[in-house]
Design a protein around this motif. Structure first.
Motif, PDB file in Angstrom:
ATOM      1  N   VAL A   1       0.884  -1.149  -0.193  1.00 45.75           N
ATOM      2  CA  VAL A   1       0.033  -0.029  -0.012  1.00 45.75           C
ATOM      3  C   VAL A   1       0.831   1.243  -0.112  1.00 45.75           C
ATOM      4  O   VAL A   1       0.472   2.343  -0.776  1.00 45.75           O
ATOM      5  CB  VAL A   1      -0.894   0.088   1.193  1.00 45.75           C
ATOM      6  CG1 VAL A   1      -1.803   1.307   1.338  1.00 45.75           C
ATOM      7  CG2 VAL A   1      -1.831  -1.173   1.045  1.00 45.75           C
ATOM      8  N   GLY A   2       1.825   1.164   0.796  1.00 48.23           N
ATOM      9  CA  GLY A   2       2.958   2.273   0.875  1.00 48.23           C
ATOM     10  C   GLY A   2       3.609   2.591  -0.462  1.00 48.23           C
ATOM     11  O   GLY A   2       3.684   3.754  -0.995  1.00 48.23           O
ATOM     12  N   ALA A   3       3.754   1.610  -1.187  1.00 50.33           N
ATOM     13  CA  ALA A   3       4.612   1.948  -2.604  1.00 50.33           C
ATOM     14  C   ALA A   3       3.573   2.215  -3.578  1.00 50.33           C
ATOM     15  O   ALA A   3       3.906   2.908  -4.523  1.00 50.33           O
ATOM     16  CB  ALA A   3       4.895   0.248  -2.977  1.00 50.33           C
ATOM     17  N   ALA A   4       2.255   1.860  -3.446  1.00 48.38           N
ATOM     18  CA  ALA A   4       1.213   2.321  -4.347  1.00 48.38           C
ATOM     19  C   ALA A   4       0.903   3.938  -4.098  1.00 48.38           C
ATOM     20  O   ALA A   4       0.992   4.748  -4.972  1.00 48.38           O
ATOM     21  CB  ALA A   4      -0.038   1.522  -3.957  1.00 48.38           C
ATOM     22  N   VAL A   5       0.989   4.138  -2.807  1.00 50.68           N
ATOM     23  CA  VAL A   5       0.881   5.533  -2.523  1.00 50.68           C
ATOM     24  C   VAL A   5       2.200   6.417  -2.956  1.00 50.68           C
ATOM     25  O   VAL A   5       2.064   7.556  -3.421  1.00 50.68           O
ATOM     26  CB  VAL A   5       0.836   5.906  -1.024  1.00 50.68           C
ATOM     27  CG1 VAL A   5       0.694   7.326  -0.500  1.00 50.68           C
ATOM     28  CG2 VAL A   5      -0.699   5.156  -0.379  1.00 50.68           C
ATOM     29  N   LEU A   6       3.439   5.906  -2.818  1.00 49.61           N
ATOM     30  CA  LEU A   6       4.540   6.479  -3.456  1.00 49.61           C
ATOM     31  C   LEU A   6       4.272   6.592  -4.950  1.00 49.61           C
ATOM     32  O   LEU A   6       4.667   7.740  -5.751  1.00 49.61           O
ATOM     33  CB  LEU A   6       5.646   5.577  -3.243  1.00 49.61           C
ATOM     34  CG  LEU A   6       6.357   5.843  -1.884  1.00 49.61           C
ATOM     35  CD1 LEU A   6       7.553   4.775  -1.774  1.00 49.61           C
ATOM     36  CD2 LEU A   6       7.123   7.170  -1.852  1.00 49.61           C
ATOM     37  N   GLY A   7       3.825   5.597  -5.537  1.00 46.27           N
ATOM     38  CA  GLY A   7       3.352   5.878  -6.995  1.00 46.27           C
ATOM     39  C   GLY A   7       2.528   7.037  -7.298  1.00 46.27           C
ATOM     40  O   GLY A   7       2.843   7.470  -8.489  1.00 46.27           O
ATOM     41  N   VAL A   8       1.451   6.953  -6.715  1.00 46.99           N
ATOM     42  CA  VAL A   8       0.532   8.085  -7.033  1.00 46.99           C
ATOM     43  C   VAL A   8       1.363   9.442  -6.624  1.00 46.99           C
ATOM     44  O   VAL A   8       1.137  10.366  -7.380  1.00 46.99           O
ATOM     45  CB  VAL A   8      -0.657   8.148  -5.918  1.00 46.99           C
ATOM     46  CG1 VAL A   8      -1.229   9.434  -5.951  1.00 46.99           C
ATOM     47  CG2 VAL A   8      -1.471   6.861  -6.338  1.00 46.99           C
TER      48      VAL A   8
ATOM     49  N   ALA B   1       3.322  15.700  -0.790  1.00 45.72           N
ATOM     50  CA  ALA B   1       2.632  15.215   0.184  1.00 45.72           C
ATOM     51  C   ALA B   1       2.425  13.704   0.163  1.00 45.72           C
ATOM     52  O   ALA B   1       2.508  12.929   1.130  1.00 45.72           O
ATOM     53  CB  ALA B   1       1.505  15.978   0.386  1.00 45.72           C
ATOM     54  N   TRP B   2       1.929  13.158  -0.998  1.00 44.21           N
ATOM     55  CA  TRP B   2       1.702  11.659  -1.466  1.00 44.21           C
ATOM     56  C   TRP B   2       3.181  11.132  -1.102  1.00 44.21           C
ATOM     57  O   TRP B   2       3.024  10.028  -0.740  1.00 44.21           O
ATOM     58  CB  TRP B   2       1.221  11.780  -2.615  1.00 44.21           C
ATOM     59  CG  TRP B   2      -0.188  12.055  -2.879  1.00 44.21           C
ATOM     60  CD1 TRP B   2      -0.727  13.167  -3.345  1.00 44.21           C
ATOM     61  CD2 TRP B   2      -1.452  11.169  -2.561  1.00 44.21           C
ATOM     62  NE1 TRP B   2      -2.073  12.966  -3.032  1.00 44.21           N
ATOM     63  CE2 TRP B   2      -2.317  11.572  -2.598  1.00 44.21           C
ATOM     64  CE3 TRP B   2      -1.405   9.643  -2.091  1.00 44.21           C
ATOM     65  CZ2 TRP B   2      -3.979  11.147  -2.411  1.00 44.21           C
ATOM     66  CZ3 TRP B   2      -2.594   9.110  -1.907  1.00 44.21           C
ATOM     67  CH2 TRP B   2      -3.653   9.888  -2.103  1.00 44.21           C
TER      68      TRP B   2
ATOM     69  N   LEU C   1       6.166   7.118   1.841  1.00 42.75           N
ATOM     70  CA  LEU C   1       7.576   7.008   2.479  1.00 42.75           C
ATOM     71  C   LEU C   1       7.162   6.537   4.187  1.00 42.75           C
ATOM     72  O   LEU C   1       7.893   5.605   4.578  1.00 42.75           O
ATOM     73  CB  LEU C   1       8.451   8.247   2.468  1.00 42.75           C
ATOM     74  CG  LEU C   1       9.106   8.075   1.134  1.00 42.75           C
ATOM     75  CD1 LEU C   1      10.011   9.464   1.065  1.00 42.75           C
ATOM     76  CD2 LEU C   1      10.015   6.760   0.857  1.00 42.75           C
ATOM     77  N   GLY C   2       6.382   7.256   4.489  1.00 42.03           N
ATOM     78  CA  GLY C   2       6.046   6.940   5.859  1.00 42.03           C
ATOM     79  C   GLY C   2       5.203   5.522   6.159  1.00 42.03           C
ATOM     80  O   GLY C   2       5.657   4.936   7.176  1.00 42.03           O
ATOM     81  N   MET C   3       4.587   5.328   5.207  1.00 40.74           N
ATOM     82  CA  MET C   3       4.041   3.809   5.146  1.00 40.74           C
ATOM     83  C   MET C   3       4.813   2.870   5.101  1.00 40.74           C
ATOM     84  O   MET C   3       4.833   1.806   5.665  1.00 40.74           O
ATOM     85  CB  MET C   3       2.903   3.783   4.095  1.00 40.74           C
ATOM     86  CG  MET C   3       1.527   4.542   4.579  1.00 40.74           C
ATOM     87  SD  MET C   3       0.063   4.522   2.997  1.00 40.74           S
ATOM     88  CE  MET C   3      -0.517   3.090   3.638  1.00 40.74           C
ATOM     89  N   VAL C   4       5.737   2.904   4.225  1.00 38.72           N
ATOM     90  CA  VAL C   4       7.004   1.819   4.052  1.00 38.72           C
ATOM     91  C   VAL C   4       7.577   1.759   5.313  1.00 38.72           C
ATOM     92  O   VAL C   4       7.975   0.693   5.883  1.00 38.72           O
ATOM     93  CB  VAL C   4       7.695   2.251   2.825  1.00 38.72           C
ATOM     94  CG1 VAL C   4       8.886   1.453   2.717  1.00 38.72           C
ATOM     95  CG2 VAL C   4       6.900   2.269   1.437  1.00 38.72           C
ATOM     96  N   THR C   5       7.946   2.811   5.830  1.00 42.72           N
ATOM     97  CA  THR C   5       8.675   2.867   7.157  1.00 42.72           C
ATOM     98  C   THR C   5       7.885   2.330   8.338  1.00 42.72           C
ATOM     99  O   THR C   5       8.479   1.656   9.063  1.00 42.72           O
ATOM    100  CB  THR C   5       9.273   4.347   7.623  1.00 42.72           C
ATOM    101  OG1 THR C   5       9.941   4.869   6.434  1.00 42.72           O
ATOM    102  CG2 THR C   5       9.949   4.244   8.704  1.00 42.72           C
ATOM    103  N   MET C   6       6.426   2.596   8.279  1.00 38.61           N
ATOM    104  CA  MET C   6       5.945   2.053   9.418  1.00 38.61           C
ATOM    105  C   MET C   6       5.798   0.379   9.145  1.00 38.61           C
ATOM    106  O   MET C   6       5.625  -0.452  10.022  1.00 38.61           O
ATOM    107  CB  MET C   6       4.373   2.567   9.208  1.00 38.61           C
ATOM    108  CG  MET C   6       3.154   2.025  10.226  1.00 38.61           C
ATOM    109  SD  MET C   6       1.536   2.705  10.013  1.00 38.61           S
ATOM    110  CE  MET C   6       1.032   1.956   8.577  1.00 38.61           C
ATOM    111  N   ALA C   7       5.717  -0.008   7.934  1.00 43.76           N
ATOM    112  CA  ALA C   7       5.690  -1.357   7.442  1.00 43.76           C
ATOM    113  C   ALA C   7       6.835  -2.285   8.011  1.00 43.76           C
ATOM    114  O   ALA C   7       6.659  -3.270   8.810  1.00 43.76           O
ATOM    115  CB  ALA C   7       5.630  -1.581   5.827  1.00 43.76           C
TER     116      ALA C   7
END
Length: 126
Positions: free
Chosen positions: A23-30, A38-39, A44-50
């Protein structure tokens, strides 16, 4: 002998980390497609959280070490019985202050004595 005796990564910690990272990688793609800082920051925050969630679940016993395990620990939802002591060779356990440290014998280099002699005079170059 079952082909699934190793079940690499089929753990609650592994699948949770994988899902969150996807999901974090998809958000990075967006963020890349929309050129939005911001996206990108959110992704990056979501990937770090993972990474952090996977590590915390591993330390809580929901991740397993590599290699053979007893049959009762094969299912994905079985907790790891060795998590409190730490896994040998596991970077995550060592970072948390756990883990079995293998005793490596100290290697003492052999001392070689070389006889000292007078330097030889070189002939002048012609």
């Amino acid at each position: 002998m079952s082909a699934h005796q190793y079940d690499h990564g089929h753990t609650v910690a592994g699948w949770t980390g994988f899902g969150t990272a996807c999901v974090g990688a998809a958000v990075l793609g967006v963020g890349v497609c929309t050129v939005s800082g911001a996206w990108l920051a959110l992704g990056l925050g979501m990937v770090t959280m993972a990474l952090l969630v996977t590590w915390a679940l591993h330390l809580a016993g929901w991740g397993k070490p590599s290699g053979r395990r007893p049959r009762e620990e094969w299912p994905m939802r079985a907790r790891d019985s060795q998590a409190r002591q730490g896994h040998a060779g596991c970077l995550g356990c060592r970072l948390a202050g756990r883990g079995r440290r293998e005793v490596v014998p100290e290697v003492v280099p052999e001392v070689v004595t070389v006889a000292r002699s007078e330097p030889a005079l070189l002939a002048p170059a012609e």
